[in-house]
Design an enzyme around this catalytic site. Structure first.
Site, mmCIF file in Angstrom:
data_model
loop_
_atom_site.group_PDB
_atom_site.id
_atom_site.type_symbol
_atom_site.label_atom_id
_atom_site.label_comp_id
_atom_site.label_asym_id
_atom_site.label_seq_id
_atom_site.Cartn_x
_atom_site.Cartn_y
_atom_site.Cartn_z
ATOM 1 N N HIS A 15 8.965 -7.069 -4.507
ATOM 2 C CA HIS A 15 8.213 -6.403 -3.452
ATOM 3 C C HIS A 15 7.444 -5.235 -4.038
ATOM 4 O O HIS A 15 7.702 -4.795 -5.162
ATOM 5 C CB HIS A 15 9.141 -5.900 -2.333
ATOM 6 N N CYS A 16 6.465 -4.759 -3.264
ATOM 7 C CA CYS A 16 5.763 -3.529 -3.613
ATOM 8 C C CYS A 16 5.644 -2.717 -2.318
ATOM 9 O O CYS A 16 6.551 -2.800 -1.474
ATOM 10 C CB CYS A 16 4.405 -3.808 -4.267
ATOM 11 N N GLU A 17 4.590 -1.963 -2.123
ATOM 12 C CA GLU A 17 4.504 -1.162 -0.895
ATOM 13 C C GLU A 17 4.350 -2.037 0.342
ATOM 14 O O GLU A 17 5.043 -1.879 1.339
ATOM 15 C CB GLU A 17 3.354 -0.162 -0.977
ATOM 16 N N TYR A 31 8.084 -2.486 0.856
ATOM 17 C CA TYR A 31 8.967 -1.346 1.114
ATOM 18 C C TYR A 31 8.597 -0.651 2.417
ATOM 19 O O TYR A 31 9.480 -0.159 3.140
ATOM 20 C CB TYR A 31 8.882 -0.348 -0.046
#
Length: 218
Positions: free
Chosen positions: A118-120, A160
């Site tokens: 995952h990232c932002e 996130y």
């Protein structure tokens, strides 16, 4: 991403693996069999399965612990974002070199490994790193197609930002620093330059446009 045997075989004519051959022969298993996936319309270059934040909470609570031997929650955000708050037990991997160091030097063999990226927002960095992992895995196991070291690869939908809203108690510290936080503008420029070099300048421009749209959408 390589999607079929015919497409894969064509790549062998022009490319070779940069990883040393292994004596270990992985078993050809069906991909993404451990976790329930959400409906997601794949793109030609993005076919990685998506899971919900709620499913990741189930993983953290041990609901699927009998189905894997080792878990990596791979947070692809930049370091200042990660330090400002991240999912407990996540590792910060934001370059392809770091990803390859973790999972291919050497590859983890003889274990059922669960990988969740995952990232932002899980719109660019996380999915791109997941695709890089899969392409390197295909290359490393060219002669064993369709076997893979890591058949269980997922991206957490919403990233996130989506996870933090309802599950901040699973984060440490319990904070959220945005990628384009003004306090980290210089760091952003440095890390974005690296991202651009790894995944092409065009991809980076599209990425920034996507992030900007997300920030202005109610």
């Amino acid at each position: 991403m390589i999607g079929s045997r015919s497409e894969f075989l064509k790549t062998l004519e022009t490319s070779t693996s940069k990883f040393a051959p292994s004596s270990y022969i992985p078993v050809a298993l069906e991909e993404c069999q451990i976790l329930p996936c959400i409906d997601y319309i794949p793109k030609p270059d993005d076919t990685t399965k998506r899971i919900s934040p709620a499913t990741l909470v189930d993983v953290l609570e041990g609901k699927y612990k009998d189905k894997y031997d080792e878990l990596f929650i791979i947070d692809c955000r930049f370091p200042y974002e990660f330090e400002g708050g991240h999912i407990k037990s996540a590792v910060n991997i934001n370059t392809t070199d770091k990803l390859e160091e973790l999972l291919f030097k050497p590859a983890i063999t003889g274990k059922r490994v669960l990988l969740i990226f995952h990232c932002e927002f899980s719109s660019e960095r996380g999915p791109r790193m997941a695709r890089h992992l899969r392409n390197q895995d295909r290359s490393a196991n060219a002669i064993h197609y369709p076997a893979l070291y890591y058949p269980e690869v997922y991206v957490m939908h919403g990233g996130y930002s989506g996870f933090f809203v309802a599950n901040r108690s699973y984060c440490w510290p319990e904070g959220y620093v945005e990628m384009q936080d003004e306090k980290h503008s210089q760091e952003f420029e440095v890390h974005m330059k690296t991202f651009s070099q790894e995944f092409s300048r065009t991809a980076s421009k599209g990425f920034l446009a996507t992030q900007s749209k997300k920030k202005t959408t109610p």
